[in-house]
Write an enzyme that holds these catalytic residues in place. Sequence first.
Site, PDB file in Angstrom:
ATOM      1  N   GLY A  90       0.048  -0.097  -1.002  1.00  0.00           N
ATOM      2  CA  GLY A  90       0.095   0.574  -2.297  1.00  0.00           C
ATOM      3  C   GLY A  90      -0.625   1.907  -2.289  1.00  0.00           C
ATOM      4  N   ALA A  91      -1.039   2.363  -3.496  1.00  0.00           N
ATOM      5  CA  ALA A  91      -1.613   3.711  -3.673  1.00  0.00           C
ATOM      6  C   ALA A  91      -0.715   4.728  -2.967  1.00  0.00           C
ATOM      7  CB  ALA A  91      -3.045   3.771  -3.157  1.00  0.00           C
ATOM      8  N   HIS A 120       4.373   7.416   2.138  1.00  0.00           N
ATOM      9  CA  HIS A 120       5.081   6.149   1.891  1.00  0.00           C
ATOM     10  C   HIS A 120       6.518   6.438   1.460  1.00  0.00           C
ATOM     11  CE1 HIS A 120       0.806   4.964   1.036  1.00  0.00           C
ATOM     12  NE2 HIS A 120       1.161   3.987   1.845  1.00  0.00           N
ATOM     13  N   GLN A 156      -7.671  -7.349   7.119  1.00  0.00           N
ATOM     14  CA  GLN A 156      -7.799  -6.175   7.981  1.00  0.00           C
ATOM     15  C   GLN A 156      -8.968  -5.274   7.584  1.00  0.00           C
ATOM     16  OE1 GLN A 156      -3.718  -4.785   6.822  1.00  0.00           O
ATOM     17  NE2 GLN A 156      -4.606  -2.762   7.025  1.00  0.00           N
ATOM     18  N   VAL A 171       3.451  12.888   7.287  1.00  0.00           N
ATOM     19  CA  VAL A 171       3.713  13.855   6.213  1.00  0.00           C
ATOM     20  C   VAL A 171       2.392  14.545   5.888  1.00  0.00           C
ATOM     21  CG1 VAL A 171       4.562  14.160   3.858  1.00  0.00           C
ATOM     22  CG2 VAL A 171       5.557  12.391   5.326  1.00  0.00           C
ATOM     23  N   LEU A 183      -1.338  13.191   4.878  1.00  0.00           N
ATOM     24  CA  LEU A 183      -1.474  12.399   3.652  1.00  0.00           C
ATOM     25  C   LEU A 183      -2.080  11.034   3.958  1.00  0.00           C
ATOM     26  CD1 LEU A 183       1.783  13.078   1.603  1.00  0.00           C
ATOM     27  CD2 LEU A 183      -0.293  14.418   1.788  1.00  0.00           C
ATOM     28  N   SER A 219      -3.990   7.529   1.600  1.00  0.00           N
ATOM     29  CA  SER A 219      -4.435   7.008   0.294  1.00  0.00           C
ATOM     30  C   SER A 219      -5.923   7.269   0.092  1.00  0.00           C
ATOM     31  CB  SER A 219      -4.174   5.504   0.210  1.00  0.00           C
ATOM     32  OG  SER A 219      -2.805   5.258   0.416  1.00  0.00           O
TER      33      SER A 219
HETATM   34  O1  PAF Z   1      -0.540   0.628   7.271  1.00  0.00           O
HETATM   35  C1  PAF Z   1      -0.789  -0.131   6.307  1.00  0.00           C
HETATM   36  O2  PAF Z   1      -0.730   0.244   5.127  1.00  0.00           O
HETATM   37  C2  PAF Z   1      -1.204  -1.575   6.597  1.00  0.00           C
HETATM   38  O3  PAF Z   1      -1.972  -1.665   7.744  1.00  0.00           O
HETATM   39  C3  PAF Z   1       0.004  -2.530   6.660  1.00  0.00           C
HETATM   40  C4  PAF Z   1       0.926  -2.201   7.799  1.00  0.00           C
HETATM   41  C5  PAF Z   1       0.762  -2.485   5.337  1.00  0.00           C
HETATM   42  C6  PAF Z   1      -0.504  -3.961   6.874  1.00  0.00           C
HETATM   43  O4  PAF Z   1      -1.339  -4.361   5.849  1.00  0.00           O
END
Ligand code: PAF
Length: 273
Positions: free
Chosen positions: A28-29, A34, A58, A173, A181, A183
């Site tokens: 997200g964010a 993205h 993570q 990007v 870019l 988050s």
């Molecule tokens: O790159 C990310 O945003 C995260 O590491 C992912 C791949 C969504 C896994 O949580």
Amino acid sequence: MKIVSTIKELKAIREELKGSVGFVPTMGAMHNGHLSLIRQARIQNDTVIVSIFVNPTQFLPNEDYKNYPRREEADLKICTLAGVDILFMPTADEIYTKIEPEILAPKNLSYILEGSSRPGHFDGVLRVVLKLFNLTRPTNAYFGKKDAQQLYLVQNMVKTLFLNVNIVPCDIVRESDGLALSSRNIYMNEKERVQSLSLSIALKNASQAIMKGERDTKKIELIMLESLKDLRVDYAKALSRDFEIKEQITIKDTILLIAAFVGKTRLIDNLWI
Ligand code: PAF
């Protein structure tokens, strides 16, 4: 766009899907990085599934899991406008149970660079990515080159576990002034935002030296460090594309990788040579 939060619902929907499925996993964010992954998925697939899940496994205990930017409303708008078909937004309880098999990223690749200051981070990434692949069963899955080590470890997992998914690496990007870019860019104040340009400048200076004929890995790394001298540098490395250390770099088989702190914000950037 269908918004789905349970595994039961996602599985039922996935069962009915015909044709190719493009999957974009995110936390997200969302920003234009993205969006570029989603756009590519939209062009190349019949159905696009995006997940938004801030994955607790993570993050290290001292990291920003609790404060990681969450922007549900804005993300929903972005996904709707980008033509996402299914948005999967599970809770952590939906994804994880109390007793789980351990999934460990290969030690030699996951405890260097990002993994050396974030030990265990990639175990959590691979664990959630594997779960998300099993749920969405994508034809193509889209990952940004900005997280080059993550991309490589996911590619390696797909290859070694014989997963039936095509990983599509997507270009970084950047803002018009060169900042990649992320988050986490919103954490920076005005002064830090200016200082953050040192990362893309360091990559540019090193690549210019390479274009002029420099091949010595140590000298290329020193050029990056020189451009980063006002920041707290975590690493500035020139490695082969399979993350091996080489004395001399080779064109089309090199990645320049940087991680540095701008104030309290840890930024990463890279350039594929
Ligand atoms: O790159 C990310 O945003 C995260 O590491 C992912 C791949 C969504 C896994 O949580």
